[in-house]
Design a protein around this motif. Sequence first.
Motif, PDB file in Angstrom:
ATOM      1  N   ALA A 209     -25.793 -63.200  -7.906  1.00  0.00           N
ATOM      2  CA  ALA A 209     -24.827 -64.294  -8.034  1.00  0.00           C
ATOM      3  C   ALA A 209     -24.761 -64.797  -9.473  1.00  0.00           C
ATOM      4  O   ALA A 209     -23.686 -65.129  -9.987  1.00  0.00           O
ATOM      5  N   LEU A 210     -25.916 -64.819 -10.160  1.00  0.00           N
ATOM      6  CA  LEU A 210     -25.943 -65.256 -11.558  1.00  0.00           C
ATOM      7  C   LEU A 210     -25.182 -64.275 -12.451  1.00  0.00           C
ATOM      8  O   LEU A 210     -24.416 -64.678 -13.349  1.00  0.00           O
ATOM      9  N   LYS A 211     -25.385 -62.969 -12.209  1.00  0.00           N
ATOM     10  CA  LYS A 211     -24.661 -61.967 -12.998  1.00  0.00           C
ATOM     11  C   LYS A 211     -23.155 -62.067 -12.776  1.00  0.00           C
ATOM     12  O   LYS A 211     -22.364 -61.975 -13.718  1.00  0.00           O
ATOM     13  N   ALA A 212     -22.738 -62.255 -11.513  1.00  0.00           N
ATOM     14  CA  ALA A 212     -21.313 -62.382 -11.225  1.00  0.00           C
ATOM     15  C   ALA A 212     -20.733 -63.625 -11.896  1.00  0.00           C
ATOM     16  O   ALA A 212     -19.597 -63.599 -12.403  1.00  0.00           O
ATOM     17  N   MET A 213     -21.499 -64.687 -11.930  1.00  0.00           N
ATOM     18  CA  MET A 213     -21.026 -65.914 -12.572  1.00  0.00           C
ATOM     19  C   MET A 213     -20.899 -65.726 -14.079  1.00  0.00           C
ATOM     20  O   MET A 213     -19.940 -66.206 -14.696  1.00  0.00           O
ATOM     21  N   ARG A 214     -21.861 -65.034 -14.688  1.00  0.00           N
ATOM     22  CA  ARG A 214     -21.781 -64.760 -16.128  1.00  0.00           C
ATOM     23  C   ARG A 214     -20.577 -63.876 -16.450  1.00  0.00           C
ATOM     24  O   ARG A 214     -19.878 -64.107 -17.443  1.00  0.00           O
ATOM     25  N   LEU A 215     -20.327 -62.868 -15.615  1.00  0.00           N
ATOM     26  CA  LEU A 215     -19.172 -61.999 -15.841  1.00  0.00           C
ATOM     27  C   LEU A 215     -17.872 -62.789 -15.722  1.00  0.00           C
ATOM     28  O   LEU A 215     -16.948 -62.602 -16.516  1.00  0.00           O
ATOM     29  N   ARG A 216     -17.811 -63.693 -14.747  1.00  0.00           N
ATOM     30  CA  ARG A 216     -16.611 -64.509 -14.595  1.00  0.00           C
ATOM     31  C   ARG A 216     -16.424 -65.429 -15.802  1.00  0.00           C
ATOM     32  O   ARG A 216     -15.298 -65.631 -16.268  1.00  0.00           O
ATOM     33  N   TYR A 217     -17.527 -65.940 -16.331  1.00  0.00           N
ATOM     34  CA  TYR A 217     -17.445 -66.817 -17.509  1.00  0.00           C
ATOM     35  C   TYR A 217     -16.922 -66.038 -18.725  1.00  0.00           C
ATOM     36  O   TYR A 217     -16.050 -66.510 -19.465  1.00  0.00           O
ATOM     37  N   GLN A 218     -17.452 -64.829 -18.920  1.00  0.00           N
ATOM     38  CA  GLN A 218     -16.989 -64.011 -20.046  1.00  0.00           C
ATOM     39  C   GLN A 218     -15.525 -63.608 -19.876  1.00  0.00           C
ATOM     40  O   GLN A 218     -14.753 -63.594 -20.842  1.00  0.00           O
ATOM     41  N   LYS A 219     -15.114 -63.297 -18.644  1.00  0.00           N
ATOM     42  CA  LYS A 219     -13.711 -62.955 -18.398  1.00  0.00           C
ATOM     43  C   LYS A 219     -12.796 -64.150 -18.653  1.00  0.00           C
ATOM     44  O   LYS A 219     -11.688 -63.991 -19.178  1.00  0.00           O
ATOM     45  N   MET A 220     -13.264 -65.341 -18.305  1.00  0.00           N
ATOM     46  CA  MET A 220     -12.440 -66.528 -18.516  1.00  0.00           C
ATOM     47  C   MET A 220     -12.219 -66.769 -20.003  1.00  0.00           C
ATOM     48  O   MET A 220     -11.095 -67.058 -20.444  1.00  0.00           O
ATOM     49  N   LEU A 221     -13.280 -66.654 -20.799  1.00  0.00           N
ATOM     50  CA  LEU A 221     -13.128 -66.823 -22.242  1.00  0.00           C
ATOM     51  C   LEU A 221     -12.211 -65.745 -22.830  1.00  0.00           C
ATOM     52  O   LEU A 221     -11.354 -66.033 -23.682  1.00  0.00           O
ATOM     53  N   ALA A 222     -12.389 -64.485 -22.372  1.00  0.00           N
ATOM     54  CA  ALA A 222     -11.552 -63.393 -22.892  1.00  0.00           C
ATOM     55  C   ALA A 222     -10.090 -63.572 -22.484  1.00  0.00           C
ATOM     56  O   ALA A 222      -9.182 -63.309 -23.271  1.00  0.00           O
ATOM     57  N   ALA A 223      -9.839 -64.039 -21.251  1.00  0.00           N
ATOM     58  CA  ALA A 223      -8.467 -64.263 -20.805  1.00  0.00           C
ATOM     59  C   ALA A 223      -7.808 -65.379 -21.602  1.00  0.00           C
ATOM     60  O   ALA A 223      -6.636 -65.277 -21.994  1.00  0.00           O
ATOM     61  N   HIS A 224      -8.558 -66.462 -21.838  1.00  0.00           N
ATOM     62  CA  HIS A 224      -8.011 -67.581 -22.623  1.00  0.00           C
ATOM     63  C   HIS A 224      -7.655 -67.122 -24.040  1.00  0.00           C
ATOM     64  O   HIS A 224      -6.589 -67.474 -24.578  1.00  0.00           O
ATOM     65  N   GLU A 225      -8.537 -66.307 -24.634  1.00  0.00           N
ATOM     66  CA  GLU A 225      -8.265 -65.800 -25.977  1.00  0.00           C
ATOM     67  C   GLU A 225      -7.082 -64.839 -25.988  1.00  0.00           C
ATOM     68  O   GLU A 225      -6.244 -64.864 -26.897  1.00  0.00           O
ATOM     69  N   ALA A 226      -6.963 -63.964 -24.967  1.00  0.00           N
ATOM     70  CA  ALA A 226      -5.845 -63.016 -24.906  1.00  0.00           C
ATOM     71  C   ALA A 226      -4.519 -63.752 -24.754  1.00  0.00           C
ATOM     72  O   ALA A 226      -3.514 -63.380 -25.383  1.00  0.00           O
ATOM     73  N   ILE A 227      -4.482 -64.803 -23.935  1.00  0.00           N
ATOM     74  CA  ILE A 227      -3.246 -65.574 -23.768  1.00  0.00           C
ATOM     75  C   ILE A 227      -2.853 -66.250 -25.077  1.00  0.00           C
ATOM     76  O   ILE A 227      -1.680 -66.268 -25.473  1.00  0.00           O
ATOM     77  N   ASN A 228      -3.840 -66.821 -25.779  1.00  0.00           N
ATOM     78  CA  ASN A 228      -3.544 -67.476 -27.057  1.00  0.00           C
ATOM     79  C   ASN A 228      -3.018 -66.479 -28.086  1.00  0.00           C
ATOM     80  O   ASN A 228      -2.076 -66.784 -28.844  1.00  0.00           O
ATOM     81  N   LEU A 229      -3.616 -65.289 -28.139  1.00  0.00           N
ATOM     82  CA  LEU A 229      -3.134 -64.267 -29.068  1.00  0.00           C
ATOM     83  C   LEU A 229      -1.701 -63.845 -28.730  1.00  0.00           C
ATOM     84  O   LEU A 229      -0.875 -63.648 -29.622  1.00  0.00           O
ATOM     85  N   ALA A 230      -1.410 -63.692 -27.433  1.00  0.00           N
ATOM     86  CA  ALA A 230      -0.058 -63.305 -27.028  1.00  0.00           C
ATOM     87  C   ALA A 230       0.953 -64.393 -27.387  1.00  0.00           C
ATOM     88  O   ALA A 230       2.060 -64.102 -27.869  1.00  0.00           O
ATOM     89  N   LYS A 231       0.567 -65.658 -27.184  1.00  0.00           N
ATOM     90  CA  LYS A 231       1.481 -66.751 -27.535  1.00  0.00           C
ATOM     91  C   LYS A 231       1.703 -66.827 -29.043  1.00  0.00           C
ATOM     92  O   LYS A 231       2.826 -67.045 -29.510  1.00  0.00           O
ATOM     93  N   THR A 232       0.623 -66.624 -29.819  1.00  0.00           N
ATOM     94  CA  THR A 232       0.766 -66.646 -31.279  1.00  0.00           C
ATOM     95  C   THR A 232       1.664 -65.523 -31.759  1.00  0.00           C
ATOM     96  O   THR A 232       2.532 -65.714 -32.628  1.00  0.00           O
ATOM     97  N   SER A 233       1.483 -64.325 -31.191  1.00  0.00           N
ATOM     98  CA  SER A 233       2.326 -63.198 -31.580  1.00  0.00           C
ATOM     99  C   SER A 233       3.779 -63.451 -31.206  1.00  0.00           C
ATOM    100  O   SER A 233       4.701 -63.146 -31.982  1.00  0.00           O
ATOM    101  N   ALA A 234       4.027 -64.015 -30.009  1.00  0.00           N
ATOM    102  CA  ALA A 234       5.404 -64.300 -29.596  1.00  0.00           C
ATOM    103  C   ALA A 234       6.029 -65.372 -30.476  1.00  0.00           C
ATOM    104  O   ALA A 234       7.227 -65.304 -30.805  1.00  0.00           O
ATOM    105  N   LEU A 235       5.221 -66.380 -30.906  1.00  0.00           N
ATOM    106  CA  LEU A 235       5.750 -67.426 -31.778  1.00  0.00           C
ATOM    107  C   LEU A 235       6.149 -66.864 -33.135  1.00  0.00           C
ATOM    108  O   LEU A 235       7.213 -67.209 -33.678  1.00  0.00           O
TER     109      LEU A 235
END
Length: 384
Positions: A209-235
């Motif tokens: 459960a701890l490993k799954a939670m860590r993976l979800r945390y890393q995915k959340m940070l990566a998703a937030h960064e990917a969305i910001n990069l996409a918005k910056t590129s579109a702007l």
Amino acid sequence: MSSSKSERLAKRIADHGRHLFVYHQIWTNQVIYSLERSMNNNQVLKQLTFAGKKTLPSALRKDMWRPLLTATFPSPSQGLAAFRKLRELRMLHEHNWEHPDPEARKMPEKKQRGHLIMDQKANSIADLAWVLRHQDQLGLKKQQQHQDDQNRIREELLALAKEAEEGGVPLLEQSLKDQEAAVEKMKKEQQQGGEDAPSRKQIGEGLLALKAMRLRYQKMLAAHEAINLAKTSALKQSEAQEARGTASPDSVDLTIEPPEIFYHPPIGKPQHKKRSSGQQVPLYTADGVTIRWTNPLDAEFAAEWPAAVKHDFAGLTRHTAAPVDEEPVFYAQDLTMRNTSYKYQALRDARAARSEATEEQYEEEIDDAEYERLTGKSAAELRA
């Protein structure tokens, strides 16, 4: 090694498995598969099955074997898979065969059974058609599975990015700390012992459960960064279009590239090799498959071929299959010229050039007076 030789070797290694060459014995209809144009005794003799006395030659005779077909696949991996499957099917035909006449009371004689086992020409062509149909169906299935995975990854990325924007990162960090503390507490209680001490299974479930939670945390940070990069590129793209005076809401492309961590398999499932987002899935397909026949009528041994398979004529050949990167030959003279080595052809052309130069050297023009002196006849009499 010269650059030309190294380039040819690199191309040969890169295309290894993309072309499949099939040969057959003109008397017994035995069939062999080769990944090279020429038949190699050490590799080919292993494919022949013992079917009785004097059925396994010590070496292949070129005058007894002829090219049957040449199959070209879109990718080397697909060609190697077809090569492996065809050899398996041929072995099944040779070792698990049925009686040719079910109503007969006796089995065929030993010599006749050997001929029946060796005669695999029709079976091999039918097997090739079945393998191509099977690969086409498998490619469609994998393509649909790949599309479903891409949709699932995109939905997960958008959901985690939305959760991060709503403040889910601090809450997940606190949950991680609580889970780590709970696991450490269970480890200490197990070391101390007692009736209420947690078992190893409970600790293992907590670690998962701890490993799954860590993976979800890393995915959340990566998703937030990917969305910001996409918005910056579109702007930036929108600002550039406004500067050119071609701004349009539909022309702005919001491309979101899933990070590599989203291709990580879920915790608790079998771990496979990670695949990056830019890596394409190898798909098998009948599109781009070309079969060059030495005798086009042999294709009728198969009941059905995939519609996307292209059939062509290989041209005239002798002991070796026709080159796949050259046009087919339809005349014996052209076949002789193609089979002649470049070195011998260059020597022959040079000899012909020297002969012409020698003839031109001894050709001299003489006037009418010289001709009359040498022959005793005038040039006027000769013209008359």
